[in-house]
Design an enzyme around this catalytic site. Structure first.
Site, PDB file in Angstrom:
ATOM      1  N   LYS A  53       1.351  -1.372   0.210  1.00 44.41           N
ATOM      2  CA  LYS A  53      -0.076  -0.139  -0.099  1.00 44.41           C
ATOM      3  C   LYS A  53       1.003   1.052  -0.282  1.00 44.41           C
ATOM      4  O   LYS A  53       0.723   2.023  -0.478  1.00 44.41           O
ATOM      5  CB  LYS A  53      -1.262   0.210   0.925  1.00 44.41           C
ATOM      6  CG  LYS A  53      -2.151  -0.486   1.451  1.00 44.41           C
ATOM      7  CD  LYS A  53      -2.915  -1.331   2.471  1.00 44.41           C
ATOM      8  CE  LYS A  53      -3.757  -2.190   1.948  1.00 44.41           C
ATOM      9  NZ  LYS A  53      -4.589  -2.679   3.415  1.00 44.41           N
ATOM     10  N   GLN A  97      -5.055  -1.318   9.597  1.00 42.06           N
ATOM     11  CA  GLN A  97      -4.498  -2.586   9.066  1.00 42.06           C
ATOM     12  C   GLN A  97      -5.351  -3.396  10.309  1.00 42.06           C
ATOM     13  O   GLN A  97      -5.069  -3.727  11.096  1.00 42.06           O
ATOM     14  CB  GLN A  97      -3.436  -2.827   8.926  1.00 42.06           C
ATOM     15  CG  GLN A  97      -3.107  -4.087   8.131  1.00 42.06           C
ATOM     16  CD  GLN A  97      -3.845  -4.176   5.994  1.00 42.06           C
ATOM     17  OE1 GLN A  97      -3.495  -2.832   5.918  1.00 42.06           O
ATOM     18  NE2 GLN A  97      -4.092  -5.062   5.977  1.00 42.06           N
ATOM     19  N   ASP A 120     -10.953   2.859   3.620  1.00 43.08           N
ATOM     20  CA  ASP A 120     -11.199   1.185   2.987  1.00 43.08           C
ATOM     21  C   ASP A 120     -12.563   1.388   3.876  1.00 43.08           C
ATOM     22  O   ASP A 120     -13.031  -0.013   2.887  1.00 43.08           O
ATOM     23  CB  ASP A 120     -10.732   1.263   4.924  1.00 43.08           C
ATOM     24  CG  ASP A 120      -9.543   0.466   5.028  1.00 43.08           C
ATOM     25  OD1 ASP A 120      -9.157  -0.090   4.015  1.00 43.08           O
ATOM     26  OD2 ASP A 120      -8.779  -0.038   5.679  1.00 43.08           O
TER      27      ASP A 120
HETATM   28  N1  GUN Z   1      -6.770  -6.651   6.044  1.00 46.48           N
HETATM   29  C1  GUN Z   1      -7.569  -7.348   5.340  1.00 46.48           C
HETATM   30  N2  GUN Z   1      -7.624  -6.605   4.011  1.00 46.48           N
HETATM   31  C2  GUN Z   1      -7.245  -5.334   4.198  1.00 46.48           C
HETATM   32  C3  GUN Z   1      -8.014  -3.821   4.354  1.00 46.48           C
HETATM   33  O1  GUN Z   1      -8.521  -3.714   2.791  1.00 46.48           O
HETATM   34  N3  GUN Z   1      -7.994  -2.996   5.347  1.00 46.48           N
HETATM   35  C4  GUN Z   1      -8.162  -2.950   6.326  1.00 46.48           C
HETATM   36  N4  GUN Z   1      -7.711  -1.851   7.026  1.00 46.48           N
HETATM   37  N5  GUN Z   1      -7.372  -4.037   6.517  1.00 46.48           N
HETATM   38  C5  GUN Z   1      -7.016  -5.240   5.983  1.00 46.48           C
END
Ligand code: GUN
Length: 288
Positions: A53, A97, A120
Site C-alpha cells: 500500500k 490494518q 477503507d
Molecule cells: N486486512 C485485510 N484486508 C484489509 C483491508 O482492505 N483494509 C484493512 N484496513 N485491513 C485489511
C-alpha cells in the site's frame, strides 16, 4: 479455455496512471493526497499488504505515512493516534490494518476514524451511505470488482448476481453495489442449502469465502462472469483463489485469475478513494 481473463494488473496500471495524473494536478493546487497506514503487531501477511500500500502511494505521487506499533500498544494509545490523524490536514485517508491484536476492539478503532478520511469504507457511516445510496467511501475490494465489471462493459441490469460470502468487508458491500446497479442479488454463506442450484442460475458469481475450490466447474452456468476474491495457499504453498480456476475457466465467459486479478484492484481503489478525499478537502477549502 473458453473464458476471457479480466486482468487486474493491466486494469490497475491504467487506473493508477490516471490517479497519478490527477494527484499531480491536486498537488499543484496545494493539496498533495496523503494516506496514513497504521500497523499494530507483527502479522506477516499484514506487513506485506502494508508495504504494498505504501509503495503504491509513493508511485502515485502521494504523501504516505506508515506508523508501526508493537503488538502491546494500548487501545487508548491507538485511539489517540487515530484522533491525531483525523486532525492532520496533510492526511486525507486513514487505514488501520486489520486484524488488530485481540486486546483491541477493532470496531471501536474503525468508528474513531473520521468518515471523511475512511478510505477503507469500513466505518458504519460509510456502510450506511452505501446501503442508502448516499455519497461515501466504498470498501476497496468490492469497489475493485465493480470496476472490473465496468472494464468489460458488463451491464448488471436484470442479471442474477450471486455473492458467496457475507463478510462486512467484501460480501455484504459487494451485494449492495451489485443491487445498486439493478442486478438481482443472492448472498450465499455457510448456512446456504443447495448452493450449486443457486450458483448455476448466476450470470455473475463473486467468490469471497476464503477457502479453496468453493466454486467448481459443475456449479457455473456456461458464459457466466466469475470474480475470485479469495487469497489462499494450495498444497504447494502457491497463491490461489476460492475458485477452481483450471476447471471454471472452461465454462465461464469471463474469469479473474489469482494472483493478478482482484488483488491489485484493492490497492488501486484505495488510491482512488484517497484521491477523492483529497479532492473533497480542496473543494472544502475553496468553498470557505
Ligand atoms: N486486512 C485485510 N484486508 C484489509 C483491508 O482492505 N483494509 C484493512 N484496513 N485491513 C485489511
Amino acid at each position: 479455455m473458453t473464458a476471457q481473463l479480466i486482468d487486474g494488473n493491466a486494469l490497475s496500471k491504467q487506473l493508477r496512471a490516471q490517479v497519478a495524473i490527477d494527484a499531480a494536478k491536486l498537488t499543484a493546487q496545494g493539496v498533495k493526497p496523503g494516506l496514513a497506514v497504521v500497523l499494530v503487531g507483527e502479522n506477516s501477511a499484514s506487513q506485506v499488504y502494508v508495504r504494498n500500500k505504501v509503495k503504491a502511494c509513493e508511485e502515485a505521487g502521494f504523501h504516505s505515512v506508515l506508523e508501526k506499533y508493537d503488538a502491546t500498544l494500548a487501545e487508548t494509545d491507538l485511539l489517540q493516534r487515530v484522533h491525531a490523524l483525523n486532525n492532520d490536514a496533510s492526511i486525507h485517508g486513514i487505514l488501520v490494518q486489520l486484524p488488530l491484536p485481540a486486546h483491541i476492539d477493532a470496531q471501536k478503532v474503525i468508528e474513531a476514524i473520521s468518515p471523511a478520511k475512511d478510505v477503507d469504507g469500513f466505518h458504519i457511516a460509510s456502510a450506511g451511505a452505501l446501503m442508502t445510496g448516499m455519497k461515501g467511501f466504498w470498501p476497496c475490494t468490492p469497489y475493485g470488482c465493480m470496476k472490473m465489471l465496468e472494464s468489460i462493459g458488463y451491464s448488471l441490469k436484470g442479471k442474477h448476481a450471486v455473492v458467496m460470502g457475507r463478510s462486512n468487508i467484501v460480501g455484504k458491500p459487494m451485494a449492495l453495489m451489485l443491487l445498486q446497479q439493478n442486478a438481482t442479488v443472492t448472498i450465499c454463506h455457510s448456512g446456504t442449502v443447495n448452493l450449486k442450484d443457486i450458483t448455476l442460475q448466476a450470470d455473475v458469481i463473486v467468490a469471497a469465502v476464503g477457502k479453496r475450490n468453493v466454486l467448481t466447474a459443475d456449479m457455473v452456468k456456461p458464459g457466466a462472469v466469475v470474480l475470485d476474491v479469495g487469497m489462499n495457499r494450495n498444497d504447494e504453498g502457491k497463491l490461489c483463489g476460492d475458485v477452481d480456476f483450471e476447471g471454471v475457466k472452461e465454462v465461464a465467459g469471463y474469469i479473474t485469475p489469482v494472483p493478478g486479478g482482484v488483488g491489485p484492484m484493492t490497492i488501486t481503489m484505495l488510491l482512488v478513494n484517497t484521491l477523492e478525499s483529497a479532492q473533497n478537502a480542496l473543494n472544502t477549502t475553496q468553498a470557505i
